[in-house]
Design a protein around this motif. Structure first.
Motif, short mmCIF file in Angstrom:
data_model
loop_
_atom_site.label_atom_id
_atom_site.label_comp_id
_atom_site.label_asym_id
_atom_site.label_seq_id
_atom_site.Cartn_x
_atom_site.Cartn_y
_atom_site.Cartn_z
N ALA A 34 7.92 -0.03 6.18
CA ALA A 34 6.93 -1.09 6.04
C ALA A 34 5.60 -0.66 6.64
CB ALA A 34 7.41 -2.37 6.73
N THR A 35 4.52 -1.02 5.96
CA THR A 35 3.20 -0.89 6.57
C THR A 35 2.94 -2.16 7.38
OG1 THR A 35 1.97 -1.94 4.75
CG2 THR A 35 2.42 0.44 4.59
N CYS A 36 2.09 -2.05 8.39
CA CYS A 36 1.87 -3.22 9.25
C CYS A 36 0.58 -3.06 10.04
CB CYS A 36 3.05 -3.37 10.22
SG CYS A 36 2.90 -4.74 11.41
N THR A 37 -0.11 -4.15 10.27
CA THR A 37 -1.19 -4.22 11.25
C THR A 37 -0.80 -5.27 12.28
OG1 THR A 37 -2.98 -3.54 9.77
CG2 THR A 37 -3.58 -4.88 11.67
N GLY A 87 -1.40 5.08 12.34
CA GLY A 87 -0.24 5.95 12.30
C GLY A 87 0.56 5.71 11.04
N PRO A 88 1.71 6.36 10.90
CA PRO A 88 2.53 6.21 9.69
C PRO A 88 3.19 4.83 9.62
CG PRO A 88 3.68 7.52 11.31
CD PRO A 88 2.30 7.30 11.86
N PRO A 89 3.67 4.45 8.44
CA PRO A 89 4.39 3.17 8.31
C PRO A 89 5.58 3.08 9.27
CG PRO A 89 3.85 4.04 6.15
CD PRO A 89 3.50 5.12 7.14
N LEU A 90 5.98 1.87 9.56
CA LEU A 90 7.13 1.64 10.42
C LEU A 90 8.42 2.01 9.70
CD1 LEU A 90 6.15 -1.88 11.84
CD2 LEU A 90 5.64 0.37 12.81
#
Length: 284
Positions: A143-146, A184-187
């Motif tokens: 998952a991508t996340c902010t 950074g990279p996705p989770l």
């Protein structure tokens, strides 16, 4: 001649039987897919928060929209919650893939970020710990996340990105832009990942908007162009009601013909508090 007609009749009957069987299989497949979509929609509704936290001088709103074709659903989320010490935490993200599995994993990511944020104040550390936690469950999705932390004492936003779409900001004095912060990279991809933190003092009233790529990207519509359009919308509505601004940003997704689901999270803030203890209300 009669034998020839009989064979043609048998051939036609066989074809009709085959077509009937294929039609039934297609119907069953469509019904199964529709059932999975409805289940993913139900999971989405249950997992997304019913409300978002606010503080004096900070108002919030969010919007979610499924994909136009009704099949790509389940991966996008937003969240907002109170943290120890009076700060507020906000997250937005997008799980790889769609359907029921993505919706379920999205719930895991959201809970992981919440749980870690209660113990770690630094947004970069929150994402790093959440990444390690998700890797420990041995899931094939990522998952991508902010993650964003609003500090009511310093009146600043601290944020970190895990492969996610940049946020967009605008202030009452006419300035605006795309927050192309390092990330950074996705989770759930690489163990030991680190996530740089960006700090933004909120000296002037305005808005900070988080979004998923479904808002800004569509078929034959590049994400850079979509982000520029979102930035213009946020510039024009920086002092609007956050719900109205979220709705206007979501209209960008309508114009791109998005094939992905889409989420928007708006933080509408006043200027930094003055020494008398009140916020600077620039233009709003």
């Amino acid at each position: 001649m009669a034998l020839h007609r009989s064979r043609r009749s048998e051939s036609a009957d066989s074809l009709l039987t085959r077509l009937g069987r294929l039609t039934a299989q297609a119907r069953e497949g469509a019904e199964l897919q529709q059932a999975r979509v409805e289940l993913a929609e139900a999971l989405q509704r249950e997992i997304l928060p019913a409300s978002l936290p606010e503080l004096p001088g900070l108002r919030t709103a969010a919007r979610y929209a499924p994909a136009r074709d009704g099949l790509n659903i389940g991966g996008d989320w937003y969240d907002g919650f109170r943290l120890p010490g009076g700060a507020l935490g906000f997250s937005i993200g997008d799980v790889e893939g769609h359907d029921v599995e993505a919706a379920a994993f999205m719930g895991q990511v959201r809970i992981a970020v919440r749980a870690v944020a209660a113990a770690a104040a630094d947004p970069g550390e929150v994402l790093s710990r959440a990444n390690d936690l998700l890797l420990s469950v041995d899931c094939d999705l990522f998952a991508t996340c902010t993650f964003l932390r609003f500090d009511p004492v310093t009146w600043e936003i601290q944020s970190a990105r895990a492969g996610h779409v940049p946020g967009v900001w605008a202030t009452a004095d006419g300035r605006y832009g795309i927050a192309e912060d390092d990330g950074g990279p996705p989770l759930g991809m690489l163990p030991g990942s680190r996530y740089p933190v960006t700090r933004r003092p909120l000296a002037v009233a305005g808005a900070f908007v988080l979004l998923t790529d479904g808002v800004a990207e569509g078929p034959s519509f590049p994400i850079d162009a979509g982000l520029e359009r979102v930035a213009e919308v946020v510039r024009d509505g920086a002092l609007c009601d956050p719900g109205e601004l979220a709705a206007e940003v979501m209209k960008v997704a309508d114009s791109t013909g998005h094939e992905d689901d889409a989420a928007v999270l708006v933080l509408r803030h006043d200027g930094a508090p003055d020494r008398a203890g009140g916020p600077h209300r620039t233009g709003g």
